[in-house]
Scaffold this active site. Sequence first.
Site, PDB file in Angstrom:
ATOM      1  N   CYS A  28     -30.513  -1.381 101.765  1.00 35.44           N
ATOM      2  CA  CYS A  28     -29.558  -1.432 102.885  1.00 35.44           C
ATOM      3  C   CYS A  28     -28.110  -1.712 102.467  1.00 35.44           C
ATOM      4  O   CYS A  28     -27.204  -1.024 102.924  1.00 35.44           O
ATOM      5  CB  CYS A  28     -29.986  -2.433 103.949  1.00 35.44           C
ATOM      6  SG  CYS A  28     -31.603  -3.140 103.756  1.00 35.44           S
ATOM      7  N   ARG A  48     -39.234  -6.715  93.804  1.00 31.43           N
ATOM      8  CA  ARG A  48     -39.311  -8.047  94.407  1.00 31.43           C
ATOM      9  C   ARG A  48     -40.307  -8.879  93.625  1.00 31.43           C
ATOM     10  O   ARG A  48     -41.376  -8.389  93.269  1.00 31.43           O
ATOM     11  CB  ARG A  48     -39.745  -7.959  95.868  1.00 31.43           C
ATOM     12  CG  ARG A  48     -38.676  -7.269  96.704  1.00 31.43           C
ATOM     13  CD  ARG A  48     -39.066  -7.194  98.152  1.00 31.43           C
ATOM     14  NE  ARG A  48     -38.203  -6.220  98.825  1.00 31.43           N
ATOM     15  CZ  ARG A  48     -38.407  -5.750 100.033  1.00 31.43           C
ATOM     16  NH1 ARG A  48     -39.449  -6.160 100.720  1.00 31.43           N
ATOM     17  NH2 ARG A  48     -37.590  -4.883 100.571  1.00 31.43           N
ATOM     18  N   HIS A  74     -31.379   4.351 106.800  1.00 32.63           N
ATOM     19  CA  HIS A  74     -30.573   3.496 107.665  1.00 32.63           C
ATOM     20  C   HIS A  74     -29.785   4.366 108.604  1.00 32.63           C
ATOM     21  O   HIS A  74     -29.148   5.320 108.175  1.00 32.63           O
ATOM     22  CB  HIS A  74     -29.674   2.595 106.823  1.00 32.63           C
ATOM     23  CG  HIS A  74     -30.486   1.634 106.012  1.00 32.63           C
ATOM     24  ND1 HIS A  74     -30.783   1.851 104.699  1.00 32.63           N
ATOM     25  CD2 HIS A  74     -31.124   0.496 106.370  1.00 32.63           C
ATOM     26  CE1 HIS A  74     -31.559   0.867 104.265  1.00 32.63           C
ATOM     27  NE2 HIS A  74     -31.797   0.034 105.252  1.00 32.63           N
TER      28      HIS A  74
HETATM   29 ZN   LIG Z   1     -32.795  -1.702 105.204  1.00 29.20          ZN
END
Ligand SMILES: [Zn+2]
Length: 648
Positions: free
Chosen positions: A337, A366, A388
Amino acid sequence: MIKIKLPDGNVREYAQGTTGMDIALSISEGLARNVLAAKVNGKVVDASLPINEDCDFQLLTWNDADGKSTFWHSSAHLLAEAIEALHPGTKFGIGPAIETGFYYDIDMGDKALSADEFKKIEDKMLELARQKNQYQRSEVSKADAIKYFTEKGDEYKLELLEGLEDGSITFYQQGNFTDLCRGPHIPNTGFIKAVKLMSVAGAYWRGDTSRKQMTRVYAVTFPKQKELEEYLTLLEEAKRRDHRKLGKELELFAFSEKVGMGLPLWLPKGTMLRERLENFLRRAQVRAGYSPVITPHIASKELYITSGHYAKYGADSFQPIRTPDEGEEFFLKPMNCPHHCEIYKTKPRSYRDLPLRLAEFGTVYRYEQSGELHGLTRVRGFTQDDAHIFCRPDQVEDEFMKVIDLVLYVFKALGFDNYSAQISLRDPENKEKYIGKDEDWDKAEAAIIKSAAAKGLPTVVELGEAAFYGPKLDFMVKDALGRKWQLGTIQVDYQLPQRFELEYTGSDNQKHRPVMIHRAPFGSLERFVAILIENTAGNFPLWLSPEQLAVLPISEKYEDYANEIFLRLQENDLRGYIDHRDEKIGRKIRDAEVNKLPFMLIVGEKESEQGMVSVRKKGEGDLGMMPIDQFISLMQGEINKNIVRFKE
Ligand SMILES: [Zn+2]
Ligand SMILES: [Zn+2]
């Protein structure tokens, strides 16, 4: 008299102090025989508990999730009773119901519990169950409770008692076993007709690695023997379909300790499958007005300070990569993002440019604890089918609905017909856990609820499950075995545009802030492929199959003909392999079956003389001899049959 409102809206009057069981009996005896507990004003209680006020009321049976978990938790008491009978002096921790049964954490001192003893414990549980002992509730003072467990010498229960207030403590007794428990429980042990101990594992007391390691005994029980048998069959089937097992057998993906835990290696066949999924979504996204972008795998710490991810996750994540000279700090990308926000900012945007839909198959990293890693469903590096959408506030609902359409299209095309969605909202009691303004949250939450309703999605609302930056809609699918998986997600976000100071010029010539929608229909390709493997047991739809066919020459003599055929197939976008090995045809067929090849083409003397192929189809067997062109149109027909068209 008190007023009891039943789930169908009917209100009946009963004497004060009536119990759930009395109400069940007043409706029908058959019903009463199946009542496990009751729900009074949303709270699950014993069916024997007197009701003293007007209330919303529901009887719980095995078919209710709360009924089932009460049944399983009560079974944990029965398990403890059996273990205590066989091993006096055993100490007990906690014994909750879980999604597939229950467990009890026990401490047998120097003794160990092995699977050899499971049968003996199961038999004891059934023997005690047949006594139909009631689960008797009693209120006890804290002093008496402490006295009881001190005499028994159970320091675990004594520690649990420390956290309880005097006046709120209850014991439950069935047969010779008494437990500290707030309940509720089923009426008596006789309801438990089938028992299976599943496994034992080590478990630290209170999940604290510095405390004593106890033995966690997992088990499951049912009200009917037949249900246990069905459950065990299902478990076997799940084992057979385990994506870790099939992924290895079908050579789709692998893990290497040298590369690192939780970092999947996609093998050629897995890559073919994955690329087909990507291309499928790419094409749908072009039609839905998305623009593809690509961003790097690392980004400077500054980016994540701006996005807020650093403050939220920095310490618990992979630590920064530092450059040798400039001393810069970079993070592995945990999300796409922030990068997309920077793409938005590469030029001034006007209200006419919106919505701007940026899509990327973005690989993110992650940190997950090693014990949490599991096949492709829990990994440390994965690729999101991310996008997005930057839009005006007045476009949010419309865009949200379009995303729901796209997600449902993906499910339909891949054969997931049984889906539902969870609307995850803020915890209204803990608003400080989330960033952003109250009114923005209210708007975003309303938009999600409204669009899900407009699309007729079956939904549940969960408070406190939202992301820290916005509410979300998560999709759940049920697979062929009835198991639930979480897949795609759509999230509304008013926060990132603010943090990145995103703007557009409105029709009023003023600056305005866009709204951002995050979405990923698959969730991640890793997770999605895992679910697809388990749902199809590795029998992928023909258009997705990494290998659609195998050409099997009966002997070396027919190699040339096999090559000729294979070339024709390739020219028609069909894929697979020729089995050139010097093996008997029976062996070649068996191996193709193990590899779940949808079609086999056997070529020998007759076939090569007449320009034909002998076709075997998975699941159907021999289709006979046919000209190669006829086989090609048969394949194309099958592929087209599977393809669901995307409607705008
Ligand atoms: Zn996102
Ligand atoms: Zn209990």
